[in-house]
Design an enzyme around this catalytic site. Structure first.
Site, short mmCIF file in Angstrom:
data_model
loop_
_atom_site.label_atom_id
_atom_site.label_comp_id
_atom_site.label_asym_id
_atom_site.label_seq_id
_atom_site.Cartn_x
_atom_site.Cartn_y
_atom_site.Cartn_z
N SER A 1 32.77 8.89 0.30
CA SER A 1 33.58 7.97 0.85
C SER A 1 34.31 7.02 -0.56
CB SER A 1 33.20 7.06 1.88
OG SER A 1 34.11 6.05 1.99
N LYS B 1 26.24 5.69 2.20
CA LYS B 1 26.99 6.99 1.37
C LYS B 1 26.51 7.11 0.01
CE LYS B 1 29.37 8.73 4.78
NZ LYS B 1 29.51 10.15 5.08
N TYR C 1 27.71 0.55 5.01
CA TYR C 1 28.16 1.77 5.07
C TYR C 1 28.31 2.45 3.94
CZ TYR C 1 31.63 5.45 5.51
OH TYR C 1 32.44 6.56 5.34
N1 UFG Z 1 44.56 -2.31 10.16
C1 UFG Z 1 45.32 -3.10 10.82
N2 UFG Z 1 45.19 -3.29 12.37
C2 UFG Z 1 44.21 -2.42 12.98
C3 UFG Z 1 43.67 -1.41 12.20
C4 UFG Z 1 43.63 -1.42 10.80
O1 UFG Z 1 45.98 -3.85 10.37
O2 UFG Z 1 44.10 -2.59 14.09
C5 UFG Z 1 44.75 -2.15 8.96
C6 UFG Z 1 43.39 -2.25 8.08
O3 UFG Z 1 43.17 -3.76 7.83
C7 UFG Z 1 43.43 -1.43 6.80
C8 UFG Z 1 44.36 -0.50 7.10
O4 UFG Z 1 44.97 -0.80 8.46
O5 UFG Z 1 44.29 -2.28 5.95
C9 UFG Z 1 43.56 1.05 7.52
O6 UFG Z 1 42.49 0.29 8.31
P1 UFG Z 1 41.60 1.79 8.73
O7 UFG Z 1 40.66 1.06 9.75
O8 UFG Z 1 42.40 2.80 9.56
O9 UFG Z 1 40.93 2.38 7.67
P2 UFG Z 1 40.06 1.64 6.60
O10 UFG Z 1 41.07 1.60 5.27
O11 UFG Z 1 39.28 0.31 6.97
O12 UFG Z 1 38.58 2.59 6.69
C10 UFG Z 1 38.54 3.85 5.91
C11 UFG Z 1 37.82 4.84 6.45
C12 UFG Z 1 36.39 4.14 6.51
C13 UFG Z 1 35.92 3.92 4.98
C14 UFG Z 1 36.93 3.19 4.32
C15 UFG Z 1 36.91 2.88 2.93
O13 UFG Z 1 38.17 5.06 8.08
O14 UFG Z 1 35.17 5.42 6.97
O15 UFG Z 1 38.28 3.40 4.43
O16 UFG Z 1 37.34 1.63 2.48
F1 UFG Z 1 34.96 3.39 4.79
#
Ligand code: UFG
Length: 334
Positions: free
Chosen positions: A124, A152, A148
């Site tokens: 990741s 990894k 997490y």
């Molecule tokens: N977000 C919102 N509202 C929500 C959900 C997400 O604004 O309800 C935003 C988050 O703050 C982030 C973006 O949308 O800025 C993407 O969020 P996700 O939760 O979809 O994905 P992440 O970037 O947090 O996570 C992904 C992978 C993880 C990994 C991570 C690495 O899903 O497994 O990238 O940083 F660890």
């Protein structure tokens, strides 16, 4: 390179093959005629996502894994079985160290005992931690900031050490934001609980949620919301096939980013989802979520140079259109 060069030899044991990215990769392997065996404990995967040979086992169960290796004699392994919630890993690191690190150790030991030498696994961009440079190269320093991400990185290190000491051949594929669904509409992203932006946004479009909460709009980005590099799950799957074929041809180590190099903000994504779905998608700005870096964009060049890989399905509109088809079908069948 031809498709044949990029097609690994089977049988391939796909652990975690009933999950989101695993099930799409199995589909690609099957479409190329590669024999696969899926091993999954169904803790987060779906039995219905697997059409071929299936073993309901826990990769932490050494005896069960020894039996799977003895019975199916896989040539190689693709390893997707892991816990993947950053927030949960902060609250319950024990689960992450047990299931991501200890279970992977058990898997590697079962592989060694069976003489199985090639493994491709899901790493990741979370292994990098806060970016010191964006876009982030494959050589970005790895200083993870969550349990997490640390698990990894431990998995990467374990495999490197097994490569050095025992001649294993290993590929660590560092995903950015996995997204999209199979164009057939019957495989897609369905986590429980769902925390990822795209499925949540599409649930709002379907009327299953009233609005999407946007986590922060004061980041140092053009519209103040976080920017991510969304990569289609079929492009991720294709990279696994290529990486495994390369390991089977004798290459001993691969570590590379899988992203598009393009980033979209949360607000841009909502706007695209409105266009693709034809629904208004109301949102509300709330406070930032702990641990979210403002921008995560892949700057990696190795996947192209070493695997001959390029993202082909990952325009944001295509990702959203495929995910939308899946969510509509799921909701109609529910
Ligand atoms: N977000 C919102 N509202 C929500 C959900 C997400 O604004 O309800 C935003 C988050 O703050 C982030 C973006 O949308 O800025 C993407 O969020 P996700 O939760 O979809 O994905 P992440 O970037 O947090 O996570 C992904 C992978 C993880 C990994 C991570 C690495 O899903 O497994 O990238 O940083 F660890």
């Amino acid at each position: 390179m031809t498709e044949q060069d990029n097609t690994p030899q089977g049988p391939v044991l796909v652990v975690g093959g009933a999950g989101y990215i695993g099930s799409h990769t199995v589909r690609l392997l099957e479409a190329r005629g590669v024999e696969t065996i899926v091993a999954d404990n169904l803790s987060t995967g779906y039995r219905s996502a697997v059409t071929g040979t299936f073993e309901e086992v826990d990769i932490g169960d050494r005896e069960a894994m020894d039996r799977v290796f003895a019975e199916h004699k896989p040539r190689s392994v693709i390893h997707f079985a892991a816990k993947c919630y950053v927030g949960e890993s902060v609250e319950n690191p024990s689960k992450y160290y047990r299931e991501n690190v200890c279970y992977t150790w058990t898997l590697l030991e079962a592989m060694r005992a069976a003489g199985c030498e090639e493994i491709v696994f899901s790493s990741s961009c979370a292994t990098y931690g806060n970016p010191v440079e964006v876009p982030m190269p494959d050589t970005h320093p790895q200083n993870p900031i969550s349990p997490y991400g640390r698990t990894k990185l431990h998995m990467e290190h374990m495999m490197e050490d097994y490569a050095t000491a025992y001649g294993m051949r290993t590929a660590a594929l560092r995903y950015f934001n996995a997204a999209g669904a199979h164009p057939d509409g019957d495989l897609g992203e369905a986590h429980d609980p769902e925390t990822h932006l795209i499925p949540l946004v599409l649930q709002v479009a379907l009327g299953q949620r009233e609005k999407i909460l946007v986590f922060g709009d004061t980041y140092d980005t053009p519209d103040g919301t976080c920017i991510r590099d969304y990569i289609h799950v079929l492009d991720l799957g294709d990279a696994h096939l290529r990486a495994l074929a390369l390991l089977q041809s004798g290459r001993d180590r691969i570590a590379c980013n899988l992203g598009t190099g393009d980033g979209y903000s949360v607000l841009e994504l909502i706007e695209s989802a409105r266009r693709v779905t034809g629904h208004p998608i109301p949102f509300e700005i709330v406070g930032p979520r702990a641990g979210d870096p403002p921008r995560l964009i892949s700057g990696g060049t190795r996947a192209k140079a070493e695997l001959g890989w390029e993202a082909k399905h990952s325009s944001l509109d295509n990702i959203l259109a495929d995910a939308w088809r899946y969510h509509q079908k799921e909701s109609a069948g529910a």
